[in-house]
Design a protein around this motif. Structure first.
Motif, PDB file in Angstrom:
ATOM      1  N   GLU A 156      28.645  13.763 -63.201  1.00  0.00           N
ATOM      2  CA  GLU A 156      29.187  14.553 -64.311  1.00  0.00           C
ATOM      3  C   GLU A 156      29.974  13.664 -65.271  1.00  0.00           C
ATOM      4  O   GLU A 156      29.862  13.794 -66.488  1.00  0.00           O
ATOM      5  N   ALA A 157      30.763  12.741 -64.722  1.00  0.00           N
ATOM      6  CA  ALA A 157      31.545  11.832 -65.572  1.00  0.00           C
ATOM      7  C   ALA A 157      30.625  10.979 -66.444  1.00  0.00           C
ATOM      8  O   ALA A 157      30.921  10.723 -67.609  1.00  0.00           O
ATOM      9  N   ARG A 158      29.500  10.540 -65.886  1.00  0.00           N
ATOM     10  CA  ARG A 158      28.551   9.727 -66.655  1.00  0.00           C
ATOM     11  C   ARG A 158      27.886  10.533 -67.762  1.00  0.00           C
ATOM     12  O   ARG A 158      27.490   9.976 -68.783  1.00  0.00           O
ATOM     13  N   SER A 159      27.739  11.842 -67.557  1.00  0.00           N
ATOM     14  CA  SER A 159      27.017  12.672 -68.522  1.00  0.00           C
ATOM     15  C   SER A 159      27.848  13.057 -69.735  1.00  0.00           C
ATOM     16  O   SER A 159      27.308  13.556 -70.724  1.00  0.00           O
ATOM     17  N   LEU A 160      29.145  12.857 -69.663  1.00  0.00           N
ATOM     18  CA  LEU A 160      30.013  13.247 -70.768  1.00  0.00           C
ATOM     19  C   LEU A 160      29.801  12.341 -71.968  1.00  0.00           C
ATOM     20  O   LEU A 160      29.499  11.156 -71.834  1.00  0.00           O
ATOM     21  N   ARG A 161      30.008  12.890 -73.153  1.00  0.00           N
ATOM     22  CA  ARG A 161      29.822  12.114 -74.382  1.00  0.00           C
ATOM     23  C   ARG A 161      31.097  11.345 -74.712  1.00  0.00           C
ATOM     24  O   ARG A 161      31.777  11.599 -75.704  1.00  0.00           O
ATOM     25  N   ARG A 162      31.424  10.415 -73.821  1.00  0.00           N
ATOM     26  CA  ARG A 162      32.579   9.550 -74.015  1.00  0.00           C
ATOM     27  C   ARG A 162      32.364   8.319 -73.155  1.00  0.00           C
ATOM     28  O   ARG A 162      31.455   8.267 -72.330  1.00  0.00           O
ATOM     29  N   ARG A 163      33.218   7.320 -73.331  1.00  0.00           N
ATOM     30  CA  ARG A 163      33.106   6.111 -72.520  1.00  0.00           C
ATOM     31  C   ARG A 163      33.373   6.446 -71.057  1.00  0.00           C
ATOM     32  O   ARG A 163      34.262   7.226 -70.724  1.00  0.00           O
ATOM     33  N   PHE A 164      32.584   5.830 -70.195  1.00  0.00           N
ATOM     34  CA  PHE A 164      32.671   6.149 -68.772  1.00  0.00           C
ATOM     35  C   PHE A 164      33.959   5.601 -68.156  1.00  0.00           C
ATOM     36  O   PHE A 164      34.698   6.315 -67.479  1.00  0.00           O
ATOM     37  N   ALA A 165      34.237   4.321 -68.390  1.00  0.00           N
ATOM     38  CA  ALA A 165      35.447   3.687 -67.873  1.00  0.00           C
ATOM     39  C   ALA A 165      35.725   2.438 -68.689  1.00  0.00           C
ATOM     40  O   ALA A 165      34.800   1.740 -69.098  1.00  0.00           O
ATOM     41  N   PHE A 166      37.000   2.163 -68.938  1.00  0.00           N
ATOM     42  CA  PHE A 166      37.359   0.961 -69.691  1.00  0.00           C
ATOM     43  C   PHE A 166      38.818   0.618 -69.431  1.00  0.00           C
ATOM     44  O   PHE A 166      39.588   1.449 -68.920  1.00  0.00           O
ATOM     45  N   ALA A 167      39.184  -0.602 -69.772  1.00  0.00           N
ATOM     46  CA  ALA A 167      40.567  -1.050 -69.641  1.00  0.00           C
ATOM     47  C   ALA A 167      41.351  -0.610 -70.867  1.00  0.00           C
ATOM     48  O   ALA A 167      41.050  -1.022 -71.979  1.00  0.00           O
ATOM     49  N   CYS A 168      42.338   0.254 -70.671  1.00  0.00           N
ATOM     50  CA  CYS A 168      43.196   0.728 -71.763  1.00  0.00           C
ATOM     51  C   CYS A 168      44.539  -0.002 -71.635  1.00  0.00           C
ATOM     52  O   CYS A 168      45.218   0.125 -70.605  1.00  0.00           O
ATOM     53  N   GLY A 180      38.939   6.401 -70.033  1.00  0.00           N
ATOM     54  CA  GLY A 180      37.580   6.924 -69.974  1.00  0.00           C
ATOM     55  C   GLY A 180      37.442   8.132 -69.066  1.00  0.00           C
ATOM     56  O   GLY A 180      38.430   8.683 -68.558  1.00  0.00           O
ATOM     57  N   ALA A 181      36.192   8.541 -68.856  1.00  0.00           N
ATOM     58  CA  ALA A 181      35.917   9.749 -68.077  1.00  0.00           C
ATOM     59  C   ALA A 181      36.424   9.644 -66.647  1.00  0.00           C
ATOM     60  O   ALA A 181      36.923  10.622 -66.075  1.00  0.00           O
ATOM     61  N   ILE A 182      36.304   8.453 -66.046  1.00  0.00           N
ATOM     62  CA  ILE A 182      36.776   8.284 -64.667  1.00  0.00           C
ATOM     63  C   ILE A 182      38.300   8.335 -64.608  1.00  0.00           C
ATOM     64  O   ILE A 182      38.883   8.934 -63.700  1.00  0.00           O
ATOM     65  N   GLY A 183      38.963   7.711 -65.571  1.00  0.00           N
ATOM     66  CA  GLY A 183      40.420   7.791 -65.622  1.00  0.00           C
ATOM     67  C   GLY A 183      40.886   9.229 -65.764  1.00  0.00           C
ATOM     68  O   GLY A 183      41.851   9.657 -65.115  1.00  0.00           O
ATOM     69  N   ALA A 184      40.193  10.007 -66.609  1.00  0.00           N
ATOM     70  CA  ALA A 184      40.546  11.414 -66.797  1.00  0.00           C
ATOM     71  C   ALA A 184      40.312  12.213 -65.516  1.00  0.00           C
ATOM     72  O   ALA A 184      41.114  13.083 -65.155  1.00  0.00           O
TER      73      ALA A 184
END
Length: 223
Positions: A156-168, A180-184
Motif C-alpha cells: 500500500e505504501a508503494r502504491s501511494l502517489r508520493r515518495r516511498f522513503a527518503f532522508a529528510c 515518505g510513505a514509510i515514515g508516515a
C-alpha cells in the motif's frame, strides 16, 4: 509559467513573515481556520484571508469546507519537506552544532506526517543498522518482513502517489530522519498503538512507557 518563474513565486509566497508563520503552524498536519491562522500570524482576519489566498494560488495550502467553516492545511508532504529544509538553512553554519530547539520539540515531534527529532533520527539510524532500509532507501526483504509483522502494508505504501522513503534532514538534529510513505506509516503505527501521544497545540510528541518498551523490543532502540 517556466520553472524559474514558478520557483520564484513559491519562494516569494513563503518569504513573507506572516505567511511563513502560517505555514509553520500547519507543520503539525492539523487543519486550521483562517481566524486561527490570523492569530498565529498576528494579522487581521481580512489580511489573513489575502495571505491564505496567495498560499493557495501557489499550491502551498489546500482548503476544505466543513459546515460553515473552511479549514486550511499544507498542500502535501512536499511542502513540509521544503519548510523543513528552510529551517536547516535558517540555522546557519556552525563549527560545532548545539541545538537551541526547546527540549520537548527536540526529543520527538512530527514533521508533517512523519516522526522527527532525536527519536526520529535514532529510528532512521536503527532501521539502517538493522539492514531493514538500504542505502538507496528501499525496504529490504528483512525489513519488509519485520515491518509487515508490525502491521505496516508495504504494498500500500508503494502504491501511494508520493515518495516511498527518503532522508529528510532534521532541522534540530541536522541529521536525517525518515520521510515518505514509510515514515508516515511508522508514525501512524506509533500513534495508533499509543507508543507516542501528540500534543493538542504543538508538534511535540511524548513517548509513553509502552512506547519505550516497544521501541526496545521491536527495534532495539532506547527511546
Amino acid at each position: 509559467m517556466n520553472t524559474d518563474g514558478a520557483a520564484s513565486g513559491i519562494a516569494a509566497a513563503i518569504g513573507e513573515p506572516a505567511r511563513a508563520r502560517m505555514l509553520y503552524c500547519l507543520m503539525d498536519n492539523r487543519a486550521r481556520t483562517s481566524t486561527e491562522l490570523a492569530v498565529v500570524a498576528e494579522v487581521s482576519p481580512s489580511t489573513a484571508s489575502a495571505h491564505l489566498n496567495r498560499l493557495k494560488s501557489e499550491q502551498l495550502v489546500k482548503v476544505s469546507a466543513q459546515g460553515k467553516h473552511r479549514y486550511y492545511s499544507l498542500a502535501g508532504p512536499e511542502v513540509a519537506d521544503v519548510l523543513e529544509g528552510l529551517n536547516v538553512l535558517a540555522g546557519g553554519a556552525r563549527h560545532r552544532f548545539e541545538p537551541s530547539t526547546p527540549n520537548r520539540l527536540r526529543s520527538a515531534r512530527t514533521c508533517y506526517d512523519h516522526l522527527a527529532g532525536t527519536l526520529g533520527v535514532a529510528l532512521h539510524d536503527r532501521l539502517r543498522s538493522l539492514g531493514w532500509l538500504s542505502a538507496h532507501y528501499q525496504i529490504t526483504p528483512a525489513g519488509a518482513t519485520a515491518l509487515e509483522g508490525l502491521g505496516i502494508d508495504i504494498g500500500e505504501a508503494r502504491s501511494l502517489r508520493r515518495r516511498f522513503a527518503f532522508a529528510c534532514l532534521d532541522w534540530s538534529e541536522r541529521r536525517s530522519h525518515l520521510g515518505g510513505a514509510i515514515g508516515a506509516a511508522l508514525l501512524k503505527l506509533a500513534l495508533r498503538r499509543k507508543w507516542v501521544t501528540q500534543d493538542l497545540d504543538s508538534r511535540a510528541l511524548s513517548v509513553t512507557g509502552l512506547g519505550r518498551r516497544e521501541m526496545r523490543l521491536r527495534f532495539g532502540l532506547e527511546a
